[in-house]
Design a protein around this motif. Structure first.
Motif, PDB file in Angstrom:
ATOM      1  N   SER A  99      17.732   6.785 -15.545  1.00  0.00           N
ATOM      2  CA  SER A  99      17.630   7.047 -14.105  1.00  0.00           C
ATOM      3  C   SER A  99      16.835   8.315 -13.794  1.00  0.00           C
ATOM      4  O   SER A  99      16.445   8.533 -12.644  1.00  0.00           O
ATOM      5  CB  SER A  99      19.029   7.178 -13.505  1.00  0.00           C
ATOM      6  OG  SER A  99      19.716   8.282 -14.103  1.00  0.00           O
ATOM      7  N   GLY A 100      16.628   9.170 -14.789  1.00  0.00           N
ATOM      8  CA  GLY A 100      15.875  10.410 -14.574  1.00  0.00           C
ATOM      9  C   GLY A 100      16.702  11.577 -14.096  1.00  0.00           C
ATOM     10  O   GLY A 100      16.167  12.664 -13.830  1.00  0.00           O
ATOM     11  N   ILE A 101      18.029  11.385 -13.962  1.00  0.00           N
ATOM     12  CA  ILE A 101      18.894  12.461 -13.479  1.00  0.00           C
ATOM     13  C   ILE A 101      18.947  13.611 -14.488  1.00  0.00           C
ATOM     14  O   ILE A 101      19.111  14.773 -14.114  1.00  0.00           O
ATOM     15  CB  ILE A 101      20.305  11.920 -13.182  1.00  0.00           C
ATOM     16  CG1 ILE A 101      20.235  10.877 -12.054  1.00  0.00           C
ATOM     17  CG2 ILE A 101      21.246  13.041 -12.781  1.00  0.00           C
ATOM     18  CD1 ILE A 101      19.740  11.433 -10.743  1.00  0.00           C
ATOM     19  N   ALA A 102      18.779  13.311 -15.777  1.00  0.00           N
ATOM     20  CA  ALA A 102      18.824  14.369 -16.787  1.00  0.00           C
ATOM     21  C   ALA A 102      17.720  15.410 -16.554  1.00  0.00           C
ATOM     22  O   ALA A 102      17.917  16.611 -16.771  1.00  0.00           O
ATOM     23  CB  ALA A 102      18.696  13.758 -18.182  1.00  0.00           C
ATOM     24  N   GLY A 103      16.550  14.947 -16.096  1.00  0.00           N
ATOM     25  CA  GLY A 103      15.478  15.910 -15.779  1.00  0.00           C
ATOM     26  C   GLY A 103      15.857  16.808 -14.630  1.00  0.00           C
ATOM     27  O   GLY A 103      15.530  18.011 -14.625  1.00  0.00           O
ATOM     28  N   VAL A 132      26.609  14.947 -20.518  1.00  0.00           N
ATOM     29  CA  VAL A 132      25.576  13.946 -20.799  1.00  0.00           C
ATOM     30  C   VAL A 132      25.929  13.165 -22.062  1.00  0.00           C
ATOM     31  O   VAL A 132      25.783  11.922 -22.112  1.00  0.00           O
ATOM     32  CB  VAL A 132      24.195  14.622 -20.924  1.00  0.00           C
ATOM     33  CG1 VAL A 132      23.152  13.624 -21.447  1.00  0.00           C
ATOM     34  CG2 VAL A 132      23.751  15.160 -19.570  1.00  0.00           C
ATOM     35  N   LEU A 133      26.408  13.844 -23.099  1.00  0.00           N
ATOM     36  CA  LEU A 133      26.794  13.152 -24.334  1.00  0.00           C
ATOM     37  C   LEU A 133      27.979  12.232 -24.075  1.00  0.00           C
ATOM     38  O   LEU A 133      28.044  11.108 -24.612  1.00  0.00           O
ATOM     39  CB  LEU A 133      27.139  14.181 -25.423  1.00  0.00           C
ATOM     40  CG  LEU A 133      25.944  14.975 -25.995  1.00  0.00           C
ATOM     41  CD1 LEU A 133      26.459  16.028 -26.976  1.00  0.00           C
ATOM     42  CD2 LEU A 133      24.958  14.036 -26.687  1.00  0.00           C
ATOM     43  N   ALA A 134      28.930  12.715 -23.257  1.00  0.00           N
ATOM     44  CA  ALA A 134      30.101  11.875 -22.946  1.00  0.00           C
ATOM     45  C   ALA A 134      29.667  10.623 -22.189  1.00  0.00           C
ATOM     46  O   ALA A 134      30.150   9.506 -22.462  1.00  0.00           O
ATOM     47  CB  ALA A 134      31.106  12.684 -22.130  1.00  0.00           C
ATOM     48  N   ARG A 151      16.831  10.403 -27.334  1.00  0.00           N
ATOM     49  CA  ARG A 151      16.297  11.080 -26.148  1.00  0.00           C
ATOM     50  C   ARG A 151      17.346  11.964 -25.491  1.00  0.00           C
ATOM     51  O   ARG A 151      17.041  13.051 -24.998  1.00  0.00           O
ATOM     52  CB  ARG A 151      15.781  10.033 -25.162  1.00  0.00           C
ATOM     53  CG  ARG A 151      14.435   9.448 -25.598  1.00  0.00           C
ATOM     54  CD  ARG A 151      13.882   8.484 -24.578  1.00  0.00           C
ATOM     55  NE  ARG A 151      14.686   7.273 -24.506  1.00  0.00           N
ATOM     56  CZ  ARG A 151      14.474   6.271 -23.661  1.00  0.00           C
ATOM     57  NH1 ARG A 151      13.481   6.376 -22.777  1.00  0.00           N
ATOM     58  NH2 ARG A 151      15.225   5.187 -23.674  1.00  0.00           N
ATOM     59  N   VAL A 152      18.592  11.512 -25.500  1.00  0.00           N
ATOM     60  CA  VAL A 152      19.667  12.329 -24.935  1.00  0.00           C
ATOM     61  C   VAL A 152      19.839  13.604 -25.749  1.00  0.00           C
ATOM     62  O   VAL A 152      20.047  14.704 -25.212  1.00  0.00           O
ATOM     63  CB  VAL A 152      20.982  11.527 -24.884  1.00  0.00           C
ATOM     64  CG1 VAL A 152      22.157  12.450 -24.588  1.00  0.00           C
ATOM     65  CG2 VAL A 152      20.878  10.452 -23.818  1.00  0.00           C
ATOM     66  N   GLY A 153      19.753  13.488 -27.076  1.00  0.00           N
ATOM     67  CA  GLY A 153      19.847  14.687 -27.922  1.00  0.00           C
ATOM     68  C   GLY A 153      18.739  15.680 -27.631  1.00  0.00           C
ATOM     69  O   GLY A 153      18.959  16.898 -27.583  1.00  0.00           O
ATOM     70  N   ILE A 154      17.525  15.169 -27.425  1.00  0.00           N
ATOM     71  CA  ILE A 154      16.400  16.059 -27.098  1.00  0.00           C
ATOM     72  C   ILE A 154      16.646  16.760 -25.761  1.00  0.00           C
ATOM     73  O   ILE A 154      16.380  17.955 -25.601  1.00  0.00           O
ATOM     74  CB  ILE A 154      15.091  15.258 -27.066  1.00  0.00           C
ATOM     75  CG1 ILE A 154      14.757  14.752 -28.481  1.00  0.00           C
ATOM     76  CG2 ILE A 154      13.951  16.103 -26.524  1.00  0.00           C
ATOM     77  CD1 ILE A 154      13.570  13.818 -28.537  1.00  0.00           C
ATOM     78  N   VAL A 155      17.177  16.001 -24.790  1.00  0.00           N
ATOM     79  CA  VAL A 155      17.473  16.589 -23.484  1.00  0.00           C
ATOM     80  C   VAL A 155      18.523  17.680 -23.611  1.00  0.00           C
ATOM     81  O   VAL A 155      18.421  18.758 -23.001  1.00  0.00           O
ATOM     82  CB  VAL A 155      17.934  15.498 -22.501  1.00  0.00           C
ATOM     83  CG1 VAL A 155      18.511  16.125 -21.239  1.00  0.00           C
ATOM     84  CG2 VAL A 155      16.764  14.594 -22.144  1.00  0.00           C
ATOM     85  N   CYS A 156      19.559  17.438 -24.446  1.00  0.00           N
ATOM     86  CA  CYS A 156      20.614  18.446 -24.611  1.00  0.00           C
ATOM     87  C   CYS A 156      20.069  19.718 -25.263  1.00  0.00           C
ATOM     88  O   CYS A 156      20.446  20.834 -24.892  1.00  0.00           O
ATOM     89  CB  CYS A 156      21.750  17.868 -25.447  1.00  0.00           C
ATOM     90  SG  CYS A 156      22.643  16.530 -24.607  1.00  0.00           S
TER      91      CYS A 156
END
Length: 516
Positions: A99-103, A132-134, A151-156
């Motif tokens: 969804s792009g919310i992480a950005g 985010v991980l949860a 990708r989630v790991g990179i964002v974290c």
């Protein structure tokens, strides 16, 4: 950090916090108004609507002034905690990481690094990472697969990198801001002190800008030049002085008619600062010439008082010797003793006569007729006059003066100055050929320096301060007025006579202008 420091830090972040509150409200409003167009909330529309409406309400409530009852630091911590929970909730009901919310969460992590201190930015980065991980774990367990794990790991990791970077940048910015504020306060205090000094100066002070108009004027200047003188005024009478100062860096005129009654005043100008050649503000000092003359007269009277007291003391000794010898002469019958007493009387009478002659020469100090005097023939004539005994005596003097060397000075005064200096040099030099050297040197500003150096023992360090004082001498037959008179005559011609701190013999230098 102390409580006062924390309160100051919170006060400094008031504006950034208000800006971020507006940003938070804008984001919440976009979630409500444009969420469907942005592709958000597609999996659970009802939950998305409730979540975003609640976020709008929270953004409004937490941004109002009454929310400050919680205290700035606790309120900011609560706001960021709610932000991350809401953003992860929006991510969960909108399809997860795609969804792009992480950005958007990265922007909030950066905001936390700017708005809070210490380890709190890392704490919020940790909260965002865990949430985010949860969310990603829940999605993997609920819907199957874990395609977004990398990708989630990179964002974290990016969360922590952004938190550290913004924390360091914010700390550096706060340090620079503190330094700038301290320097600004110091500059303000210094400016206030300078303004107070200028206000209380006995001389009039004028500051002219680049356009030739007044920028600042002190009360003494208004008193001398007229009460109507204010900043922004133009003074044609000082245009030439300001222009000369810009051309050469300084200007000094002993008499310049200024003011409503055109009284003679001393005008001294210099560049306050140099922005470029001939640029910058010009600082002009104005002194009433009557005050200058009064000060000169006071200095003359003080010098005359010291000279009179010293002369009374110096004359008393030889006069006592003359009186005592005269009394003994009348009683003494032996011829050899009478001759000795007559010799004592003659020596002390001549000493008194030399002292009176020197003082009379000092009285002619103000009888100055200056000219651009060629030094080579003048010095050669003086040396010739002092060396009538023969060539051996002439060999003591080494004269190295070019034909074009000139000095703006009275001829008779130069003769007496040089004779006095050479008498001292001849008294203390070794007597060898070239023991006394006379040479000239060209100085900046169209000035000439005449050096007179001997190879004697020189002046003792503890005697240098008194060498130009009247009656200061190490010669029992001298009057101690030679160097004092030489300096006074040099001053009368606008020249300077100095004793240089050279090793070896005494090194005197007479410096002055070459031409008018």
């Amino acid at each position: 950090m102390t409580l006062a420091g924390l309160a100051q830090a919170d006060a400094e972040r008031t504006v950034p916090r208000r800006i971020f509150n507006i940003f938070r409200l804008v984001v919440a409003g976009l979630f409500v108004v444009a969420g469907e167009d942005l592709g958000l909330g597609g999996q659970w529309p009802e939950a998305y609507l409730a979540l975003t409406l609640g976020y709008v309400a929270f953004a409004l409530v937490s941004g109002f002034p009454f929310a400050l009852a919680l205290g700035d630091r606790r309120l900011v911590a609560l706001q960021f905690a709610v932000d991350f929970v809401v953003l992860v909730g929006v991510m969960a009901v909108s399809g997860g990481h795609g969804s792009g919310i992480a950005g958007l969460m990265m922007v909030y992590v950066a905001g936390a690094g700017v708005l809070v201190e210490g380890r709190l930015p890392l704490f919020f980065a940790s909260i965002a990472t865990l949430l985010v991980l949860a969310e990603n774990t829940w999605r993997a367990l609920t819907f199957g697969g874990a395609s977004d794990t990398v990708r989630v790991g990179i964002v974290c990791i990016a969360f922590f990198a952004i938190a550290l970077t913004t924390r360091l940048l914010a700390a550096r910015a706060r340090t620079h801001e503190t330094i700038a504020e301290a320097r600004g306060e110091a500059l303000g205090r210094q400016q206030a002190i300078n303004e107070r000094i200028i206000e209380d100066m006995h001389d009039g002070v004028l500051v002219f800008g680049q356009n030739g108009r007044l920028l600042q004027v002190n009360p003494r200047a208004r008193e001398l030049l007229g009460p109507g003188l204010e900043a922004g005024a133009h003074m044609p009478a000082l245009d030439a002085a300001v222009a000369a100062c810009r051309a050469s860096g300084s200007f000094d005129s002993m008499q310049l008619p200024l003011g409503p009654d055109e009284r003679p005043m001393r005008c001294r100008a210099l560049l306050a600062h140099t922005a470029g050649e001939g640029e910058g503000d010009v600082l002009v000092y104005i002194t009433d010439y009557a005050d200058v003359q009064k000060q000169i007269q006071q200095q003359k009277l003080a010098a005359l008082g010291r000279l009179t007291a010293s002369m009374a003391h110096e004359i008393r000794n030889p006069l006592s010797a003359v009186t005592q010898a005269a009394e003994l002469l009348g009683e003494e019958k032996r011829v050899e003793v009478q001759e000795r007493l007559v010799r004592i009387i003659g020596d002390n009478a001549r000493r008194i006569e030399r002292m009176v002659r020197d003082v009379l020469a000092l009285g002619r100090r103000d009888e100055v007729v200056r000219e651009a005097l060629p030094l080579a023939p003048a010095l050669a004539a003086i040396v010739e006059e002092l060396t009538l005994a023969g060539e051996a005596e002439r060999a003591r003097y080494a004269l190295d003066v070019p034909d074009d060397a000139t000095l703006w000075i009275d001829r008779a005064h130069l003769h007496q100055i040089v004779v006095n200096l050479l008498a001292n040099a001849r008294r203390y030099c070794s007597g060898e050929p070239g023991a006394i050297r006379l040479f000239t040197q060209e100085l900046p500003g169209e000035r000439t320096a005449l050096h007179i150096v001997d190879d004697g023992p020189g002046v003792a360090p503890d005697k240098r301060e008194q060498v130009f004082e009247p009656f200061a001498t190490s010669d029992p037959k001298g009057t101690g007025l030679g160097l004092y008179i030489a300096r006074e005559l040099a001053d009368a011609n606008g020249a300077q006579l100095e004793l240089l701190p050279d090793a070896g013999g005494a090194h005197f230098v007479l410096s002055g202008r070459r031409t008018p």
